[in-house]
Design a protein around this motif. Structure first.
Motif, PDB file in Angstrom:
ATOM      1  N   ALA A 193     -20.356  25.368 -55.323  1.00  0.00           N
ATOM      2  CA  ALA A 193     -21.472  24.427 -55.227  1.00  0.00           C
ATOM      3  C   ALA A 193     -20.939  23.081 -54.748  1.00  0.00           C
ATOM      4  CB  ALA A 193     -22.157  24.275 -56.581  1.00  0.00           C
ATOM      5  N   VAL A 194     -21.751  22.402 -53.966  1.00  0.00           N
ATOM      6  CA  VAL A 194     -21.402  21.065 -53.468  1.00  0.00           C
ATOM      7  C   VAL A 194     -22.582  20.140 -53.765  1.00  0.00           C
ATOM      8  CG1 VAL A 194     -20.808  19.661 -51.460  1.00  0.00           C
ATOM      9  CG2 VAL A 194     -19.923  22.005 -51.646  1.00  0.00           C
ATOM     10  N   VAL A 195     -22.291  19.005 -54.379  1.00  0.00           N
ATOM     11  CA  VAL A 195     -23.327  18.059 -54.774  1.00  0.00           C
ATOM     12  C   VAL A 195     -23.337  16.860 -53.820  1.00  0.00           C
ATOM     13  CG1 VAL A 195     -24.085  16.452 -56.590  1.00  0.00           C
ATOM     14  CG2 VAL A 195     -23.243  18.738 -57.200  1.00  0.00           C
ATOM     15  N   PHE A 196     -24.551  16.441 -53.426  1.00  0.00           N
ATOM     16  CA  PHE A 196     -24.737  15.246 -52.607  1.00  0.00           C
ATOM     17  C   PHE A 196     -25.542  14.244 -53.416  1.00  0.00           C
ATOM     18  CE2 PHE A 196     -24.023  18.767 -49.828  1.00  0.00           C
ATOM     19  CZ  PHE A 196     -23.223  18.265 -48.808  1.00  0.00           C
ATOM     20  N   ASP A 197     -24.933  13.093 -53.680  1.00  0.00           N
ATOM     21  CA  ASP A 197     -25.568  12.043 -54.475  1.00  0.00           C
ATOM     22  C   ASP A 197     -25.792  10.851 -53.545  1.00  0.00           C
ATOM     23  OD1 ASP A 197     -26.458  10.266 -56.333  1.00  0.00           O
ATOM     24  OD2 ASP A 197     -24.692  10.359 -57.633  1.00  0.00           O
ATOM     25  N   THR A 207     -27.968  19.825 -54.760  1.00  0.00           N
ATOM     26  CA  THR A 207     -26.832  20.731 -54.875  1.00  0.00           C
ATOM     27  C   THR A 207     -27.013  21.887 -53.904  1.00  0.00           C
ATOM     28  OG1 THR A 207     -26.562  20.191 -57.226  1.00  0.00           O
ATOM     29  CG2 THR A 207     -25.487  22.201 -56.425  1.00  0.00           C
ATOM     30  N   VAL A 208     -26.013  22.104 -53.075  1.00  0.00           N
ATOM     31  CA  VAL A 208     -25.997  23.286 -52.210  1.00  0.00           C
ATOM     32  C   VAL A 208     -25.131  24.332 -52.891  1.00  0.00           C
ATOM     33  CG1 VAL A 208     -25.312  24.244 -49.981  1.00  0.00           C
ATOM     34  CG2 VAL A 208     -26.354  21.975 -50.096  1.00  0.00           C
ATOM     35  N   ARG A 209     -25.698  25.514 -53.154  1.00  0.00           N
ATOM     36  CA  ARG A 209     -24.983  26.599 -53.817  1.00  0.00           C
ATOM     37  C   ARG A 209     -24.757  27.736 -52.827  1.00  0.00           C
ATOM     38  NH1 ARG A 209     -25.857  24.935 -59.199  1.00  0.00           N
ATOM     39  NH2 ARG A 209     -27.696  23.591 -59.330  1.00  0.00           N
ATOM     40  N   VAL A 210     -23.552  28.254 -52.809  1.00  0.00           N
ATOM     41  CA  VAL A 210     -23.188  29.347 -51.898  1.00  0.00           C
ATOM     42  C   VAL A 210     -23.078  30.629 -52.708  1.00  0.00           C
ATOM     43  CG1 VAL A 210     -21.561  30.133 -50.149  1.00  0.00           C
ATOM     44  CG2 VAL A 210     -21.911  27.675 -50.507  1.00  0.00           C
TER      45      VAL A 210
END
Length: 274
Positions: A193-197, A207-210
């Motif tokens: 997961a990658v979070v963009f704040d 949150t982009v979840r793969v």
């Protein structure tokens, strides 16, 4: 306006930004039309020419018959050639010619919007002879106009409208492609997961979840153990996503936590406008 409710948001955003563009360029002296903008290869005049040309295409006007010069370094694809035609044909127009054509085009488009009775799913002309739904066409015009309004504001040193209706359309457009940027373009690993704040005039946390198959999805829930978190302001997000600046040039405005290599790959893939 009598447009379909699902088109109204885009029509309103378009109108807000195109009027702002008109107000920005109306008082400009002849020399100011040649100022460079963050849009690669385009001056203030070129951006206004592009706006006029694309709105004329929405009106169904025929495209100009024109041969492009061979030395335009920024024209590297068929799509870019298509877009450049409406720009290059106006490169020698004077300031009064530009403002007059812009005003006339806005009047015609406003009339078209007032009389719009087509359904959102109606197929209409798109660049390069393709077709798109009327709803997508409206959305992309609202998005494009707002991004170019920001280009002009940077070139003319008149910041503003970073939280306007067009900004919200741009936010949704950028977020729609973020799963592809993270999962496919940057190659984030499965089950990560990658979070963009993002903070500033437009704020959001996504949150982009793969998944196990490498496909990305996006939601508004925070991740407990993200592979990376990127924190940045809205204006920097826009400039990166619109391809107006390289990540290295704004590194001091981006805070990265977690996997720095993955974050770097994401930022290198961040530009999503053609």
């Amino acid at each position: 306006m009598t447009v379909h409710p699902s088109l109204q948001t885009y029509a309103d955003a378009w109108a807000h930004s195109v009027e702002a563009i008109s107000e920005l360029v109306q008082p400009l002296a002849e020399g100011e039309w040649n100022r460079a903008t963050p849009c690669p290869g385009w001056s203030v005049r070129d951006i206004v020419s592009h706006v006029i040309g694309m709105e004329c295409e929405m009106l169904g006007d025929p495209r100009p018959i024109h041969t492009l010069p061979r030395d335009l370094y920024h024209v590297r694809s068929e799509f870019a050639r298509y877009m450049e035609m409406q720009v290059d044909v106006r490169r020698h127009h004077t300031a009064p010619e530009m403002t007059a054509e812009l005003e006339y085009t806005i009047i015609r488009r406003n009339r078209q919007l007032r009389n719009e009775n087509r359904a959102p799913e109606t197929m209409v002309r798109a660049p390069l002879g393709a077709e798109q739904t009327l709803e997508l066409a409206y959305r992309m015009r609202a998005f494009d106009i707002w991004v170019h309004e920001q280009d002009l504001r940077v070139a003319l040193n008149q910041p503003g409208n970073l939280d306007s209706p067009g900004a919200l359309v741009a936010r949704d457009n950028f977020l729609a492609v973020l799963p592809r940027v993270v999962a496919k373009d940057a190659g984030a690993p499965p089950h990560s997961a990658v979070v963009f704040d993002v903070h500033g005039p437009v704020e959001f946390l996504r949150t982009v979840r793969v998944d196990a198959d490498g496909r990305g999805t996006i939601d508004g829930a925070p991740s407990l153990g993200p592979a990376a978190t990127l924190t940045l302001d809205w204006e920097t997000y826009v400039r990166l996503a619109a391809g107006r600046v390289r990540p290295a040039a704004v590194a001091d405005r981006i805070k990265v936590e977690g996997d720095a290599e993955l974050a770097g790959a994401i930022l290198e893939s961040f530009a999503v406008t053609p």
